[in-house]
Design a protein around this motif. Sequence first.
Motif, mmCIF file in Angstrom:
data_model
loop_
_atom_site.group_PDB
_atom_site.id
_atom_site.type_symbol
_atom_site.label_atom_id
_atom_site.label_comp_id
_atom_site.label_asym_id
_atom_site.label_seq_id
_atom_site.Cartn_x
_atom_site.Cartn_y
_atom_site.Cartn_z
ATOM 1 N N LEU A 164 0.834 -1.200 0.000
ATOM 2 C CA LEU A 164 0.000 0.000 0.000
ATOM 3 C C LEU A 164 0.871 1.255 0.000
ATOM 4 N N GLY A 165 1.920 1.236 0.831
ATOM 5 C CA GLY A 165 2.835 2.375 0.914
ATOM 6 C C GLY A 165 3.499 2.660 -0.418
ATOM 7 N N VAL A 166 3.961 1.601 -1.090
ATOM 8 C CA VAL A 166 4.619 1.770 -2.392
ATOM 9 C C VAL A 166 3.626 2.328 -3.415
ATOM 10 N N LEU A 167 2.421 1.767 -3.449
ATOM 11 C CA LEU A 167 1.417 2.205 -4.418
ATOM 12 C C LEU A 167 1.032 3.670 -4.195
ATOM 13 N N VAL A 168 0.752 4.003 -2.948
ATOM 14 C CA VAL A 168 0.278 5.360 -2.661
ATOM 15 C C VAL A 168 1.380 6.394 -2.880
ATOM 16 N N THR A 169 2.618 6.094 -2.461
ATOM 17 C CA THR A 169 3.678 7.084 -2.667
ATOM 18 C C THR A 169 4.019 7.242 -4.153
ATOM 19 N N SER A 170 3.922 6.161 -4.916
ATOM 20 C CA SER A 170 4.196 6.324 -6.344
ATOM 21 C C SER A 170 3.064 7.110 -7.006
ATOM 22 N N ASP A 171 1.856 6.944 -6.510
ATOM 23 C CA ASP A 171 0.737 7.739 -7.022
ATOM 24 C C ASP A 171 0.928 9.211 -6.669
ATOM 25 N N ALA A 172 1.441 9.462 -5.460
ATOM 26 C CA ALA A 172 1.642 10.840 -5.009
ATOM 27 C C ALA A 172 2.699 11.555 -5.841
ATOM 28 N N SER A 173 3.639 10.804 -6.432
ATOM 29 C CA SER A 173 4.689 11.458 -7.197
ATOM 30 C C SER A 173 4.276 11.750 -8.646
ATOM 31 N N GLU A 174 3.142 11.185 -9.077
ATOM 32 C CA GLU A 174 2.633 11.473 -10.429
ATOM 33 C C GLU A 174 2.089 12.892 -10.497
ATOM 34 N N VAL A 175 2.594 13.679 -11.413
ATOM 35 C CA VAL A 175 2.081 15.040 -11.565
ATOM 36 C C VAL A 175 0.741 14.996 -12.307
ATOM 37 N N GLU A 176 -0.287 15.503 -11.666
ATOM 38 C CA GLU A 176 -1.605 15.525 -12.309
ATOM 39 C C GLU A 176 -1.711 16.705 -13.267
ATOM 40 N N ALA A 177 -2.681 16.631 -14.169
ATOM 41 C CA ALA A 177 -2.909 17.739 -15.092
ATOM 42 C C ALA A 177 -3.629 18.866 -14.365
ATOM 43 N N SER A 178 -3.414 20.078 -14.825
ATOM 44 C CA SER A 178 -4.105 21.227 -14.246
ATOM 45 C C SER A 178 -5.597 21.104 -14.483
ATOM 46 N N GLY A 179 -6.373 21.660 -13.576
ATOM 47 C CA GLY A 179 -7.816 21.607 -13.700
ATOM 48 C C GLY A 179 -8.370 22.753 -14.522
ATOM 49 N N ALA A 180 -9.699 22.794 -14.617
ATOM 50 C CA ALA A 180 -10.385 23.780 -15.450
ATOM 51 C C ALA A 180 -10.185 25.212 -14.956
ATOM 52 N N VAL A 204 1.213 31.275 -6.738
ATOM 53 C CA VAL A 204 0.829 30.401 -7.854
ATOM 54 C C VAL A 204 -0.685 30.418 -8.042
ATOM 55 N N PRO A 205 -1.131 30.084 -9.259
ATOM 56 C CA PRO A 205 -2.567 30.024 -9.492
ATOM 57 C C PRO A 205 -3.183 28.740 -8.939
ATOM 58 N N VAL A 206 -4.454 28.829 -8.592
ATOM 59 C CA VAL A 206 -5.191 27.690 -8.050
ATOM 60 C C VAL A 206 -5.434 26.647 -9.147
ATOM 61 N N ASP A 207 -5.667 25.411 -8.753
ATOM 62 C CA ASP A 207 -6.061 24.341 -9.678
ATOM 63 C C ASP A 207 -5.056 24.118 -10.812
ATOM 64 N N THR A 208 -3.830 24.463 -10.558
ATOM 65 C CA THR A 208 -2.783 24.360 -11.568
ATOM 66 C C THR A 208 -1.681 23.427 -11.063
ATOM 67 N N ALA A 209 -1.269 22.511 -11.919
ATOM 68 C CA ALA A 209 -0.153 21.641 -11.537
ATOM 69 C C ALA A 209 1.116 22.479 -11.509
ATOM 70 N N VAL A 210 1.766 22.530 -10.366
ATOM 71 C CA VAL A 210 2.992 23.307 -10.210
ATOM 72 C C VAL A 210 4.131 22.345 -9.895
ATOM 73 N N VAL A 211 5.132 22.326 -10.765
ATOM 74 C CA VAL A 211 6.307 21.498 -10.500
ATOM 75 C C VAL A 211 7.367 22.394 -9.869
ATOM 76 N N VAL A 212 7.822 22.004 -8.697
ATOM 77 C CA VAL A 212 8.827 22.791 -7.990
ATOM 78 C C VAL A 212 10.172 22.115 -8.159
ATOM 79 N N LYS A 213 11.065 22.760 -8.917
ATOM 80 C CA LYS A 213 12.417 22.226 -9.130
ATOM 81 C C LYS A 213 13.291 22.765 -8.011
ATOM 82 N N LEU A 214 13.826 21.844 -7.221
ATOM 83 C CA LEU A 214 14.551 22.264 -6.030
ATOM 84 C C LEU A 214 16.051 22.250 -6.229
ATOM 85 N N GLY A 215 16.672 23.307 -5.789
ATOM 86 C CA GLY A 215 18.123 23.390 -5.839
ATOM 87 C C GLY A 215 18.624 24.171 -4.640
ATOM 88 N N SER A 216 19.940 24.183 -4.452
ATOM 89 C CA SER A 216 20.500 24.918 -3.331
ATOM 90 C C SER A 216 21.799 25.569 -3.752
#
Length: 267
Positions: free
Chosen positions: A79-95, A148-160
Amino acid sequence: MLGPETANSPNADDLNTLYWVMLIVAGALAVAINVALVALAVRFRARRGAAPRRLGIRRPAQFLMGGMFAGLAALIFVLGVLVTSDASEVEASGAEGLQGSTERTAQRGLGLPASEEVEPLEIEASGQQWVWRYEYPDSTFSYYELVVPVDTAVVVKLGSTDVVHRWWVPGLGGKFDAVPEQENQTWFKADEEGVYEGASYQFSGASYAAMRTAVRVVSVTEYEAWLQQQADGIQEAQSFVQEQVAAGTELAEPEQTSEQPSAEEGP
Ligand SMILES: [Cu+2]
């Protein structure tokens, strides 16, 4: 607060689901084990004048119990593997999101082909001692607050730019490391406008506790207006500095010399 912060993004929602599943399973196990322990102690306890009965365990009972626990552990792992892999999928932005509304794209003459995948909004988040810097696709930037705008898929590229920092906005997802010279990313899609506070979670030097962040989620029109305003402000500041430089260094020098003695004052 008993549970985690309310989830306002699909990935944060996944994590919260896991949290509750784990908590309920662990709670049920703790209760079951203790009830069984008390029940057995009562049933096989020593009575006045009688020796305690010796409890003989039959092998099948051991296998049964062992099998049950192993099965449960395996189930939770899967369950942990399935749910975390689902969480990492970037969803499409909404209407409601950026580029989501066909009305808006038509209005601006962007005419995106229906088949074309709408790209998520990409933000470069850079950790530095001790503030977060956000850069938007048009090179506009902001510190501390990400807008950021609402209902929008936002990918955050992290660096330091210096040490390892960790980006965490509990209402919008999990914790992610920002490592120098490495790329890491996370994403979120906020379903509600508002301000989501971030937390400091990884020691990154003396002032790490003050290295907070906030994500301000606004409507698409507000986002665009803000972006324009921010870009104008940056432009204004840059031309101010350029004018000062062009006007000559005489302006800056006397100020510096007058400031210096005061710095040496004191005990
Ligand atoms: Cu930090």
